[in-house]
Design a protein around this motif. Structure first.
Motif, PDB file in Angstrom:
ATOM      1  N   ARG A 135       0.830  -1.199   0.000  1.00 39.53           N
ATOM      2  CA  ARG A 135       0.000   0.000   0.000  1.00 39.53           C
ATOM      3  C   ARG A 135       0.868   1.254   0.000  1.00 39.53           C
ATOM      4  O   ARG A 135       0.592   2.212  -0.718  1.00 39.53           O
ATOM      5  N   ARG A 136       1.939   1.220   0.806  1.00 40.17           N
ATOM      6  CA  ARG A 136       2.849   2.378   0.854  1.00 40.17           C
ATOM      7  C   ARG A 136       3.459   2.639  -0.531  1.00 40.17           C
ATOM      8  O   ARG A 136       3.520   3.784  -0.990  1.00 40.17           O
ATOM      9  N   LYS A 137       3.877   1.556  -1.226  1.00 39.80           N
ATOM     10  CA  LYS A 137       4.468   1.717  -2.564  1.00 39.80           C
ATOM     11  C   LYS A 137       3.475   2.317  -3.546  1.00 39.80           C
ATOM     12  O   LYS A 137       3.812   3.214  -4.324  1.00 39.80           O
ATOM     13  N   LYS A 138       2.229   1.794  -3.501  1.00 36.31           N
ATOM     14  CA  LYS A 138       1.203   2.296  -4.420  1.00 36.31           C
ATOM     15  C   LYS A 138       0.883   3.761  -4.161  1.00 36.31           C
ATOM     16  O   LYS A 138       0.737   4.560  -5.085  1.00 36.31           O
ATOM     17  N   LEU A 139       0.749   4.116  -2.889  1.00 45.95           N
ATOM     18  CA  LEU A 139       0.450   5.514  -2.537  1.00 45.95           C
ATOM     19  C   LEU A 139       1.573   6.435  -2.959  1.00 45.95           C
ATOM     20  O   LEU A 139       1.340   7.532  -3.490  1.00 45.95           O
ATOM     21  N   GLN A 140       2.824   5.987  -2.741  1.00 48.49           N
ATOM     22  CA  GLN A 140       3.976   6.810  -3.121  1.00 48.49           C
ATOM     23  C   GLN A 140       4.011   7.000  -4.642  1.00 48.49           C
ATOM     24  O   GLN A 140       4.276   8.091  -5.146  1.00 48.49           O
ATOM     25  N   GLY A 141       3.724   5.896  -5.378  1.00 47.96           N
ATOM     26  CA  GLY A 141       3.693   5.987  -6.845  1.00 47.96           C
ATOM     27  C   GLY A 141       2.616   6.941  -7.326  1.00 47.96           C
ATOM     28  O   GLY A 141       2.823   7.722  -8.253  1.00 47.96           O
ATOM     29  N   LYS A 142       1.428   6.873  -6.675  1.00 51.69           N
ATOM     30  CA  LYS A 142       0.331   7.776  -7.038  1.00 51.69           C
ATOM     31  C   LYS A 142       0.713   9.228  -6.775  1.00 51.69           C
ATOM     32  O   LYS A 142       0.427  10.120  -7.591  1.00 51.69           O
ATOM     33  N   LEU A 143       1.386   9.456  -5.638  1.00 50.33           N
ATOM     34  CA  LEU A 143       1.840  10.817  -5.316  1.00 50.33           C
ATOM     35  C   LEU A 143       2.825  11.327  -6.363  1.00 50.33           C
ATOM     36  O   LEU A 143       2.756  12.486  -6.790  1.00 50.33           O
ATOM     37  N   ASP A 144       3.756  10.457  -6.767  1.00 49.51           N
ATOM     38  CA  ASP A 144       4.738  10.858  -7.791  1.00 49.51           C
ATOM     39  C   ASP A 144       4.037  11.244  -9.085  1.00 49.51           C
ATOM     40  O   ASP A 144       4.373  12.257  -9.716  1.00 49.51           O
ATOM     41  N   ASP A 145       3.043  10.449  -9.481  1.00 48.41           N
ATOM     42  CA  ASP A 145       2.300  10.752 -10.711  1.00 48.41           C
ATOM     43  C   ASP A 145       1.543  12.074 -10.593  1.00 48.41           C
ATOM     44  O   ASP A 145       1.531  12.880 -11.535  1.00 48.41           O
ATOM     45  N   LEU A 146       0.920  12.298  -9.440  1.00 48.70           N
ATOM     46  CA  LEU A 146       0.173  13.546  -9.238  1.00 48.70           C
ATOM     47  C   LEU A 146       1.091  14.755  -9.290  1.00 48.70           C
ATOM     48  O   LEU A 146       0.757  15.786  -9.887  1.00 48.70           O
ATOM     49  N   ASN A 147       2.270  14.630  -8.666  1.00 48.13           N
ATOM     50  CA  ASN A 147       3.224  15.750  -8.672  1.00 48.13           C
ATOM     51  C   ASN A 147       3.725  16.041 -10.085  1.00 48.13           C
ATOM     52  O   ASN A 147       3.934  17.192 -10.460  1.00 48.13           O
ATOM     53  N   LYS A 148       3.887  14.984 -10.884  1.00 43.48           N
ATOM     54  CA  LYS A 148       4.286  15.201 -12.285  1.00 43.48           C
ATOM     55  C   LYS A 148       3.195  15.938 -13.030  1.00 43.48           C
ATOM     56  O   LYS A 148       3.463  16.851 -13.816  1.00 43.48           O
ATOM     57  N   ASP A 149       1.930  15.528 -12.792  1.00 38.38           N
ATOM     58  CA  ASP A 149       0.797  16.197 -13.465  1.00 38.38           C
ATOM     59  C   ASP A 149       0.714  17.665 -13.054  1.00 38.38           C
ATOM     60  O   ASP A 149       0.444  18.539 -13.891  1.00 38.38           O
ATOM     61  N   ILE A 150       0.947  17.945 -11.759  1.00 40.92           N
ATOM     62  CA  ILE A 150       0.928  19.335 -11.283  1.00 40.92           C
ATOM     63  C   ILE A 150       2.010  20.140 -11.986  1.00 40.92           C
ATOM     64  O   ILE A 150       1.776  21.277 -12.424  1.00 40.92           O
ATOM     65  N   GLN A 151       3.212  19.528 -12.119  1.00 42.01           N
ATOM     66  CA  GLN A 151       4.323  20.238 -12.762  1.00 42.01           C
ATOM     67  C   GLN A 151       3.990  20.560 -14.222  1.00 42.01           C
ATOM     68  O   GLN A 151       4.272  21.663 -14.710  1.00 42.01           O
ATOM     69  N   LYS A 152       3.329  19.610 -14.899  1.00 38.46           N
ATOM     70  CA  LYS A 152       2.947  19.847 -16.299  1.00 38.46           C
ATOM     71  C   LYS A 152       1.971  21.017 -16.401  1.00 38.46           C
ATOM     72  O   LYS A 152       2.104  21.883 -17.268  1.00 38.46           O
ATOM     73  N   GLU A 153       0.972  21.016 -15.508  1.00 35.23           N
ATOM     74  CA  GLU A 153      -0.030  22.092 -15.526  1.00 35.23           C
ATOM     75  C   GLU A 153       0.622  23.442 -15.228  1.00 35.23           C
ATOM     76  O   GLU A 153       0.299  24.452 -15.850  1.00 35.23           O
ATOM     77  N   MET A 154       1.578  23.435 -14.269  1.00 37.62           N
ATOM     78  CA  MET A 154       2.249  24.688 -13.912  1.00 37.62           C
ATOM     79  C   MET A 154       3.112  25.195 -15.071  1.00 37.62           C
ATOM     80  O   MET A 154       3.170  26.403 -15.348  1.00 37.62           O
ATOM     81  N   ASP A 155       3.777  24.258 -15.766  1.00 43.62           N
ATOM     82  CA  ASP A 155       4.577  24.649 -16.940  1.00 43.62           C
ATOM     83  C   ASP A 155       3.689  25.267 -18.006  1.00 43.62           C
ATOM     84  O   ASP A 155       4.049  26.266 -18.631  1.00 43.62           O
ATOM     85  N   GLN A 156       2.522  24.659 -18.200  1.00 42.67           N
ATOM     86  CA  GLN A 156       1.586  25.177 -19.201  1.00 42.67           C
ATOM     87  C   GLN A 156       1.067  26.556 -18.781  1.00 42.67           C
ATOM     88  O   GLN A 156       0.914  27.460 -19.614  1.00 42.67           O
ATOM     89  N   ARG A 157       0.816  26.711 -17.466  1.00 37.62           N
ATOM     90  CA  ARG A 157       0.345  28.008 -16.965  1.00 37.62           C
ATOM     91  C   ARG A 157       1.403  29.085 -17.180  1.00 37.62           C
ATOM     92  O   ARG A 157       1.086  30.211 -17.605  1.00 37.62           O
ATOM     93  N   ASP A 158       2.680  28.724 -16.916  1.00 32.93           N
ATOM     94  CA  ASP A 158       3.768  29.689 -17.123  1.00 32.93           C
ATOM     95  C   ASP A 158       3.851  30.105 -18.588  1.00 32.93           C
ATOM     96  O   ASP A 158       4.029  31.298 -18.902  1.00 32.93           O
ATOM     97  N   ALA A 159       3.707  29.133 -19.480  1.00 32.97           N
ATOM     98  CA  ALA A 159       3.794  29.441 -20.917  1.00 32.97           C
ATOM     99  C   ALA A 159       2.657  30.359 -21.345  1.00 32.97           C
ATOM    100  O   ALA A 159       2.860  31.319 -22.102  1.00 32.97           O
ATOM    101  N   LEU A 160       1.454  30.067 -20.854  1.00 35.52           N
ATOM    102  CA  LEU A 160       0.306  30.902 -21.218  1.00 35.52           C
ATOM    103  C   LEU A 160       0.418  32.304 -20.622  1.00 35.52           C
ATOM    104  O   LEU A 160       0.015  33.302 -21.238  1.00 35.52           O
ATOM    105  N   THR A 161       0.975  32.374 -19.406  1.00 40.08           N
ATOM    106  CA  THR A 161       1.166  33.689 -18.766  1.00 40.08           C
ATOM    107  C   THR A 161       2.125  34.539 -19.596  1.00 40.08           C
ATOM    108  O   THR A 161       1.899  35.745 -19.813  1.00 40.08           O
ATOM    109  N   LYS A 162       3.203  33.918 -20.077  1.00 34.86           N
ATOM    110  CA  LYS A 162       4.161  34.652 -20.932  1.00 34.86           C
ATOM    111  C   LYS A 162       3.483  35.109 -22.219  1.00 34.86           C
ATOM    112  O   LYS A 162       3.708  36.230 -22.695  1.00 34.86           O
ATOM    113  N   MET A 163       2.648  34.234 -22.774  1.00 32.74           N
ATOM    114  CA  MET A 163       1.944  34.587 -24.010  1.00 32.74           C
ATOM    115  C   MET A 163       1.012  35.779 -23.764  1.00 32.74           C
ATOM    116  O   MET A 163       0.920  36.700 -24.601  1.00 32.74           O
TER     117      MET A 163
END
Length: 545
Positions: A339-367
């Motif tokens: 369970r700990r491994k699965k939760l940690q993996g899910k957290l890693d995936d969520l943090n990657k998704d957040i980073q992608k959204e933030m990168d996209q937000r930064d790009a749109l803000t510059k635009m």
């Protein structure tokens, strides 16, 4: 000796050279079929390699952990390269032999046709000269006979006294003319004879030998060419051997890289549950009688403890999930470590998704900044809806992160310490501020027979109840079923919502509580499905802390 000495064996040479060309065509067909076999073989080997490549799914990631799986993947990749070398053989056979021989055969046929055309022309010329000679010879022979007859007639006329001088003179002139014709025929015959002999000599000693010599050279070149092709046939195969050897070396190296101990250790990493193994079973003293008074409202657990043989087989028997689905969102159906491994993996995936959204937000803000400074390039307001959407997405993802971080902290807190190898005695301790009913409600999603990490808050309720002295295991408390449980697995017991049962063995950390309905009916129910009331003085009230 050259072919020029075979004389007039023109037809035989024509048959032999035709057979030579057909043999070359047969060899070309042989190489072509070999090339097709190599192509087909390479295709089959490639398909085999592709067929056994790991599929693009979660299992592939699982397999890549093991050295023998990685070794097999390397073997498949090397086999694919190996197939490529057989394609190279097919390509080189086609370009260096088949294509070359096809061109050469066309040239060979044209050359042979030219030589035999010249030979036939020479033969026709000699035959024509021979016919002229025969004609002049027959004419000379005929003229000689005519001259003899004219001479004899003249002599007969000349001896006959009754013939006039005029007739004699006429006969003489006729004989003289015939003699002249015979002389002319003789001259012509002599000329034709000399011409024929010269042409015949030239035909048999110069023209035909030259043609035959060219045919001989043509035949030798054909034989030489087939020899070169046969050598190329072997060389084409030999040229790929070093690379084939490297492919095989790669397979050998992959096989040698397999580490059994490393792979077996991976099994531990993949499947360790995080549960602490059960401790020693206490000695149960059946010699002491149970002490109780009617005025007491509590049960004493001094007698009728469970026998070792009955409990041992059921410490870990139901740790399996009947439902093959993904399970609840918090992975509470899994053992603590998994369970700990699965939760940690899910957290890693969520943090990657957040980073992608933030990168996209930064790009749109510059635009948007560019649009503000240069309105002609675009409307700044057009970016706002997307920015708002991204903001909402980030908020949702961050909420998810907090939720999973909470579950992760919870499971890490509850996992037994490596140094704590003994079971502790005592009552259940409240792990957090969540009420029992909330915990159970959350766990209600867990499928039957699944693990549960939720521990119930201890509620100390004493009760007064009678029980039969003949029971194998004493009751250590009671429980109330919060939810219905069907109990399909072997060893479980079905309960109805709100039903009251006796507790005869509490949760040992595997998510199951052993209960009894009556003398005949007892079994395990998920701890999260019941509210347990343990007797304070009962010896069996032990749990993992």
């Amino acid at each position: 000796r050259g072919w020029g000495t075979v004389g007039d064996q023109f037809d035989n040479l024509e048959k032999h050279t035709q057979w030579g060309i057909e043999y070359l065509e047969k060899y070309t067909k042989f190489v072509k079929e070999r090339s097709e076999i190599e192509t087909s073989y390479a295709k089959q080997i490639r398909n085999l390699s592709k067929k056994y490549q790991p599929k693009k799914n979660s299992r592939e990631e699982e397999e890549s952990k093991y050295t023998f799986c990685r070794a097999f993947l390397t073997t498949l990749n090397e086999l694919n390269d190996y197939a490529g070398q057989h394609e190279v053989i097919a390509e080189n056979l086609t370009s260096q032999i088949i294509s070359e021989l096809s061109r050469y055969l066309a040239e060979l046929k044209a050359e042979r046709k030219s030589h035999f055309h010249d030979g036939r022309k020479a033969q026709q010329h000699v035959e024509s000269s021979w016919k002229q000679l025969e004609s002049s010879k027959r004419r000379f022979e005929r003229d000689c006979k005519e001259a003899d007859r004219a001479q004899q007639y003249f002599e007969k006329m000349d001896a006959d006294i009754n013939v006039t001088k005029a007739d004699v003179e006429k006969a003489r002139q006729q004989a003289q003319m015939r003699h002249q014709m015979a002389a002319d025929s003789k001259s012509d015959y002599s000329t034709y004879l000399q011409k024929f002999n010269q042409e015949q000599n030239e035909h048999y000693f110069t023209v035909i030998p030259n043609i035959f010599q060219k045919l001989q050279e043509m035949e030798e070149k054909r034989i030489e060419r087939i020899g070169v092709c046969m050598k190329t046939f072997a060389d084409v195969d030999r040229q790929v051997l070093p690379i084939v050897g490297k492919c095989l070396d790669g397979m050998t190296k992959a096989a040698e890289s397999i580490e059994p101990k490393t792979d077996s250790q991976q099994v531990v990493e993949s499947y360790k549950s995080g549960f602490e193994p059960p401790g020693d079973v206490e000695f149960e003293d059946y010699g002491q009688a149970m002490k109780r008074t009617a005025s007491e409202t509590s049960l004493s657990r001094e007698t009728k403890e469970k026998p070792v043989s009955k409990s041992k087989g059921k410490l870990w028997p139901f740790i399996k999930n009947k439902n093959k689905g993904s399970g609840p969102e918090d992975f509470s159906h899994l053992p603590p470590e998994q369970r700990r491994k699965k939760l940690q993996g899910k957290l890693d995936d969520l943090n990657k998704d957040i980073q992608k959204e933030m990168d996209q937000r930064d790009a749109l803000t510059k635009m948007k900044d560019v649009y503000v400074k240069n309105p002609q390039m675009g409307d700044p307001a057009s970016v706002d809806p997307r920015l708002s959407e991204i903001g909402q997405n980030i908020e949702k993802l961050q909420f998810e992160v907090q939720k999973f971080e909470g579950w992760l902290a919870e499971v890490e807190e509850r996992m037994p310490s490596k140094s704590d190898t003994h079971r502790r005695s005592g009552l259940y301790e409240t792990q957090n501020n969540t009420t029992v009913s909330n915990n159970c409600a959350q766990d209600r999603e867990s499928p039957d027979g699944s693990y549960t990490e939720e521990q119930n808050s201890e509620t100390q309720v004493k009760f007064d109840d009678e029980f039969d002295d003949e029971e194998t295991l004493p009751t250590i408390g009671t429980c109330k079923a919060l939810y219905p449980f069907e109990g399909h697995n072997e060893g479980t017991i079905a309960v109805a919502e709100g039903e009251l049962l006796y507790v005869i063995e509490e949760d040992k950390g595997d998510g199951w509580t052993r209960v009894r309905r009556n003398e005949e009916e007892e079994g395990y129910v998920p701890t999260s499905y019941v509210e347990v009331f343990l007797e304070t003085n009962a010896k069996g009230a032990m749990t993992y802390i």
